[in-house]
Scaffold this motif. Structure first.
Motif, mmCIF file in Angstrom:
data_model
loop_
_atom_site.group_PDB
_atom_site.id
_atom_site.type_symbol
_atom_site.label_atom_id
_atom_site.label_comp_id
_atom_site.label_asym_id
_atom_site.label_seq_id
_atom_site.Cartn_x
_atom_site.Cartn_y
_atom_site.Cartn_z
ATOM 1 N N ASP A 591 16.103 48.390 -4.245
ATOM 2 C CA ASP A 591 16.692 48.966 -5.457
ATOM 3 C C ASP A 591 15.712 49.813 -6.248
ATOM 4 O O ASP A 591 16.119 50.757 -6.941
ATOM 5 C CB ASP A 591 17.225 47.840 -6.347
ATOM 6 N N LYS A 592 14.433 49.508 -6.156
ATOM 7 C CA LYS A 592 13.391 50.263 -6.863
ATOM 8 C C LYS A 592 13.657 50.331 -8.368
ATOM 9 O O LYS A 592 13.487 51.361 -9.022
ATOM 10 C CB LYS A 592 13.272 51.681 -6.297
ATOM 11 N N ASP A 593 14.129 49.220 -8.905
ATOM 12 C CA ASP A 593 14.341 49.072 -10.353
ATOM 13 C C ASP A 593 15.398 50.019 -10.920
ATOM 14 O O ASP A 593 15.343 50.403 -12.090
ATOM 15 C CB ASP A 593 13.029 49.265 -11.126
ATOM 16 N N ARG A 594 16.399 50.387 -10.133
ATOM 17 C CA ARG A 594 17.535 51.116 -10.693
ATOM 18 C C ARG A 594 18.357 50.182 -11.578
ATOM 19 O O ARG A 594 18.879 50.580 -12.603
ATOM 20 C CB ARG A 594 18.411 51.694 -9.578
ATOM 21 N N PHE A 595 18.516 48.924 -11.130
ATOM 22 C CA PHE A 595 19.202 47.914 -11.927
ATOM 23 C C PHE A 595 18.158 46.941 -12.469
ATOM 24 O O PHE A 595 17.226 46.558 -11.758
ATOM 25 C CB PHE A 595 20.209 47.130 -11.083
ATOM 26 N N PRO A 596 18.294 46.510 -13.705
ATOM 27 C CA PRO A 596 17.390 45.490 -14.230
ATOM 28 C C PRO A 596 17.662 44.139 -13.562
ATOM 29 O O PRO A 596 18.789 43.865 -13.148
ATOM 30 C CB PRO A 596 17.728 45.444 -15.720
ATOM 31 N N THR A 597 16.640 43.332 -13.459
ATOM 32 C CA THR A 597 16.776 42.009 -12.854
ATOM 33 C C THR A 597 16.172 40.946 -13.763
ATOM 34 O O THR A 597 15.378 41.249 -14.652
ATOM 35 C CB THR A 597 16.083 41.950 -11.484
ATOM 36 N N ASN A 598 16.553 39.693 -13.497
ATOM 37 C CA ASN A 598 16.010 38.582 -14.268
ATOM 38 C C ASN A 598 14.623 38.214 -13.767
ATOM 39 O O ASN A 598 14.200 38.624 -12.681
ATOM 40 C CB ASN A 598 16.932 37.369 -14.174
ATOM 41 N N LEU A 599 13.905 37.438 -14.552
ATOM 42 C CA LEU A 599 12.634 36.873 -14.114
ATOM 43 C C LEU A 599 12.908 35.627 -13.282
ATOM 44 O O LEU A 599 13.686 34.760 -13.679
ATOM 45 C CB LEU A 599 11.759 36.512 -15.317
ATOM 46 N N SER A 600 12.276 35.544 -12.131
ATOM 47 C CA SER A 600 12.439 34.367 -11.280
ATOM 48 C C SER A 600 11.760 33.165 -11.933
ATOM 49 O O SER A 600 10.975 33.316 -12.883
ATOM 50 C CB SER A 600 11.810 34.628 -9.914
ATOM 51 N N PRO A 601 12.031 31.940 -11.444
ATOM 52 C CA PRO A 601 11.355 30.765 -12.013
ATOM 53 C C PRO A 601 9.836 30.895 -12.021
ATOM 54 O O PRO A 601 9.191 30.573 -13.028
ATOM 55 C CB PRO A 601 11.823 29.630 -11.095
ATOM 56 N N TRP A 602 9.265 31.382 -10.917
ATOM 57 C CA TRP A 602 7.803 31.518 -10.868
ATOM 58 C C TRP A 602 7.320 32.581 -11.855
ATOM 59 O O TRP A 602 6.299 32.406 -12.531
ATOM 60 C CB TRP A 602 7.356 31.863 -9.451
ATOM 61 N N GLU A 603 8.067 33.664 -11.989
ATOM 62 C CA GLU A 603 7.694 34.715 -12.931
ATOM 63 C C GLU A 603 7.795 34.228 -14.367
ATOM 64 O O GLU A 603 7.001 34.635 -15.231
ATOM 65 C CB GLU A 603 8.582 35.943 -12.716
ATOM 66 N N GLN A 604 8.725 33.340 -14.626
ATOM 67 C CA GLN A 604 8.850 32.785 -15.975
ATOM 68 C C GLN A 604 7.667 31.883 -16.303
ATOM 69 O O GLN A 604 7.178 31.865 -17.444
ATOM 70 C CB GLN A 604 10.163 32.017 -16.101
ATOM 71 N N ILE A 605 7.190 31.151 -15.319
ATOM 72 C CA ILE A 605 6.028 30.289 -15.555
ATOM 73 C C ILE A 605 4.790 31.147 -15.814
ATOM 74 O O ILE A 605 4.000 30.874 -16.731
ATOM 75 C CB ILE A 605 5.809 29.358 -14.353
ATOM 76 N N LYS A 606 4.631 32.215 -15.034
ATOM 77 C CA LYS A 606 3.487 33.098 -15.259
ATOM 78 C C LYS A 606 3.553 33.727 -16.638
ATOM 79 O O LYS A 606 2.518 33.996 -17.258
ATOM 80 C CB LYS A 606 3.444 34.182 -14.171
ATOM 81 N N LEU A 607 4.772 33.978 -17.118
ATOM 82 C CA LEU A 607 4.934 34.578 -18.435
ATOM 83 C C LEU A 607 4.367 33.677 -19.530
ATOM 84 O O LEU A 607 3.930 34.162 -20.580
ATOM 85 C CB LEU A 607 6.422 34.867 -18.693
ATOM 86 N N LYS A 608 4.365 32.363 -19.284
ATOM 87 C CA LYS A 608 3.817 31.427 -20.277
ATOM 88 C C LYS A 608 2.330 31.674 -20.512
ATOM 89 O O LYS A 608 1.815 31.428 -21.602
ATOM 90 C CB LYS A 608 4.013 29.987 -19.813
ATOM 91 N N PHE A 609 1.641 32.191 -19.480
ATOM 92 C CA PHE A 609 0.181 32.267 -19.559
ATOM 93 C C PHE A 609 -0.345 33.697 -19.438
ATOM 94 O O PHE A 609 -1.544 33.909 -19.288
ATOM 95 C CB PHE A 609 -0.433 31.398 -18.454
ATOM 96 N N SER A 610 0.546 34.691 -19.490
ATOM 97 C CA SER A 610 0.104 36.076 -19.367
ATOM 98 C C SER A 610 1.106 36.980 -20.079
ATOM 99 O O SER A 610 2.117 36.515 -20.609
ATOM 100 C CB SER A 610 -0.017 36.473 -17.891
#
Length: 705
Positions: A591-610
């Motif tokens: 898709d190359k970011d034509r459509f927005p997507t959600n953050l996966s569980p692992w990406e959400q955890i990384k978001l806590k610390f970055s």
């Protein structure tokens, strides 16, 4: 570490963001060079040519809603300029100009259109004599109050500024009646067809009708009365007895058209009609025979894809003067958001139209069906819902928190998401459920899931189990479920199409589920056409990883799914989501970011610390403070993102929906979250409304809280 493990278990699905659209082939006039089937007659590109009609001299008039302008294509008697028409700008500065219809009586020839009247809260139908532009066509700036008062004095304003935003307009010269449609997409049950007589002593009339778009009329040879044809979004075409606007006079005459987004309609003298189709990107021809059988066929003209969205049409003398032509206003929905020099709206001429229609082989598609008269109690209840939803949205607008993801729709937060349409309040993932979510609950965004059948069809369903679905076998016996088949990917679509009905929440007897069409399972492509303007949050489920329908597995399934989304002809926001990192990655790779997507569980955890970039990403997570506390909400907002929380059951975290109380919901809203996803959208909307009232009461007068 335990907290991180809990987060990994409880983070689930979904999404939100701005709808990145596919790029259609560029509009190129050379596409028509040397062809005799379509030619361009407008001299310049426009934004959104919306409606068209013709006067007694064969001059064409069309409105551009986004440019706030009215144009005339004046027919040239001598073609020394190398063109058949001269384009003239007649009006500018007229808010939401729509629905052009002309009274062709030469003694009092006038143009009728819907527009926003300066100083009025609502809209009116303006009656503008064509003599305003004689002897020369001077552009009238209607934004100037003096010009407006001279061109459209009060006696030429019909509806007194009290009409909801009109869509189509049709003038009945025989009875001096003006008919107009109000689609009311924010409340799908709230549309209507209105009638106004030019004599102010005659009472106006309305008839409730779901999402009416185009409207035109003809004189019925048998009754000698006016008959209306009305197109409706995702619904059959209607014929309406125009003389009385009697609800019992409605007839569904083209059920097959409901799979399209029919827009403009043009009635010919014999009662046949031509319909401009949105989703088909084509012009549809409707032929009505005597008796109950109806016919339709697509006109063989290559308007599809390169021309985008045909919006309205009218038949008039051809530019060569040899026969009749069909003139079509056509635009590309995505061009609305592009620079002016890239806009592609045009007026097109299709010559030899009568010859083309005469050669069409017409196929019968159904029979005339009487529609039941609206139930007055249901109409009153629908009005109550609309008022409640309107009050809720008005209060929310005062917070001045425009949602960053659904900015195209101009939505204000906190948003209300209907999870599966509202699985605890309505039959989930059905037309009935999603209409309930929009009309009754007042949801801003529809959340849905997609599963794949054994033969590779994409179905709107959470599943994968079918335990709450009544399935009728091919021998007409009903069964709760075949014991050897429990999941949707074990069925071919032909076994479910028109044979599977979803039960109400809390059902006890599956065999008692009503076999109603709006309870049936539906394909994703059909859903997108039935709900063409609703913002969406779409989750890809685990069947995407299975080899189904001849496709080898995840990559091919994701590609086929994405193609359906790219084919959607609606400039609305869609978010694509999955709780599975592998599925999400496979979609993003193509898709190359034509459509927005959600953050996966692992990406959400990384978001806590970055602080990763949230471009084309949305945080959708549990209501647990660890995952969506005020600190996380502020961090996401600082990255220009949005946080939407589930109050449904979310892994090991229980559902707040099951025992809904103000306190916990108020606490979540006080964190500043941008939206709530719920199985009980109507009940949660009422809680959110109470929170807004309390917040408004705390707001200091003349300033922010």
């Amino acid at each position: 570490m335990n907290r991180m493990r809990i987060a990994m278990l409880c983070l689930l699905l979904t999404c939100a963001a701005s709808c990145c659209r596919s790029t259609l082939p560029a509009f190129d006039d050379s596409y028509h060079a040397g062809r005799d089937d379509v030619c361009v007659v407008s001299s310049q590109a426009h934004t959104w040519p919306e409606s068209i009609d013709v006067d007694s001299e064969g001059n064409l008039y069309f409105s551009d809603m986004c440019e706030k302008a009215l144009y005339r294509l004046a027919r040239l008697k001598e073609k020394d300029e190398g063109a058949a028409f001269r384009e003239e700008k007649l009006l500018k500065g007229l808010a939401h100009i729509s629905g052009v219809s002309i009274d062709r009586n030469k003694e009092k020839e006038a143009l009728y259109c819907g527009a926003k009247v300066p100083g009025d809260k609502g809209f009116s139908i303006l009656g503008l004599p064509l003599s305003l532009w004689e002897p020369e066509a001077v552009t009238i700036d209607m934004a100037d109050p003096k010009n407006f008062a001279e061109a459209a004095p009060p006696e030429r304003r019909y509806g007194q500024g009290k009409i909801e935003k009109p869509n189509g307009v049709a003038f009945d010269a025989a009875n001096n009646d003006i008919y107009y449609t109000v689609a009311n997409y924010l409340s799908f049950s709230g549309g209507h067809v209105g009638k106004i007589n030019l004599d102010p002593k005659v009472t106006t009339a309305q008839i409730p009708m779901t999402t009416p778009n185009g409207i035109d009329l003809y004189k019925d040879a048998q009754t000698n009365g006016s008959q209306l044809l009305v197109t409706r979004t995702g619904l059959p075409l209607l014929r309406q007895g125009g003389a009385s606007l009697d609800p019992m006079g409605k007839e569904t005459i083209l059920a097959g058209l409901s799979k399209y987004h029919p827009d403009g309609v043009y009635c010919m003298k014999n009662g046949d009609a031509l319909v401009a189709g949105f989703s088909s990107g084509n012009i549809l021809y409707l032929q009505r025979k005597k008796g109950s059988t109806v016919y339709y066929e697509a006109v063989p003209v290559p308007l599809c894809r390169s021309l985008g969205h045909p919006t309205d049409l009218v038949m008039a003398p051809s530019s060569t003067g040899t026969d009749q032509s069909l003139y079509v206003t056509s635009t590309n929905p995505w061009r609305l958001f592009l620079p002016k020099d890239q806009r592609g709206g045009r007026v097109l001429e299709i010559p030899h139209i009568e010859k083309r229609l005469a050669g069409i082989r017409r196929e019968p598609v159904g029979t005339v069906q009487k529609e039941q008269a609206p139930d007055p109690s249901m109409l009153a209840e629908a009005a109550e819902y609309r008022n409640a939803i309107g009050a809720f949205r008005d209060l929310r607008r005062k917070l001045e928190r425009k949602d960053p993801v659904f900015s195209r729709e101009g939505l204000y937060g906190p948003l209300l998401f209907a999870h599966r349409g509202g699985v605890m309040e309505t039959p989930e993932s059905t037309v009935r459920g999603f209409r309930y979510a929009l009309d009754v609950a007042g949801a801003d965004v529809l959340e849905l899931d997609v599963q794949i059948t054994r033969d590779g069809r994409f179905v709107v369903w959470h599943g994968p189990g079918l335990e709450n679905v009544l399935i009728e076998t091919e021998n007409s016996d009903t069964e709760k479920q075949p014991s050897q088949r429990l999941y949707i990917h074990e069925f071919d679509w032909r076994e479910l199409d028109g044979r599977a009905w979803v039960a109400d929440p809390g059902f006890t007897d599956l065999s008692a589920v009503p076999k109603e069409s709006d309870r049936q399972l539906l394909l994703l492509a059909d859903f997108l056409q039935r709900f063409p303007s609703a913002p969406l949050n779409i989750e890809m489920k685990q069947t995407f990883k299975k080899p189904l329908g001849g496709r080898k597995g995840l990559a091919e399934n994701v590609a086929a799914f994405r193609k359906i989304l790219m084919d959607d002809n609606s400039p609305r926001t869609m978010v694509v989501a999955s709780a599975d990192q592998e599925i999400l990655t496979a979609f993003r790779d193509i898709d190359k970011d034509r459509f927005p997507t959600n953050l996966s569980p692992w990406e959400q955890i990384k978001l806590k610390f970055s602080r990763p970039s949230l471009k084309h990403r949305v945080l959708e997570t549990s209501y647990a403070k660890f995952l969506s506390g005020s600190g996380m909400v502020e961090k996401v907002r600082g990255q220009q993102g949005a946080t939407y929380v589930f109050i449904t059951e979310f892994g090991p975290i229980g559902s707040l929906d099951r025992c809904l109380e103000d306190g916990p919901i108020f606490e979540i809203l006080d964190r500043g979250v941008d939206g709530i996803m719920t199985d009980r959208p109507r009940a949660v909307r009422e809680v959110m409304h109470r929170w807004l009232i309390e917040k408004e009461a705390r707001r200091p007068k003349g300033g922010a809280e």
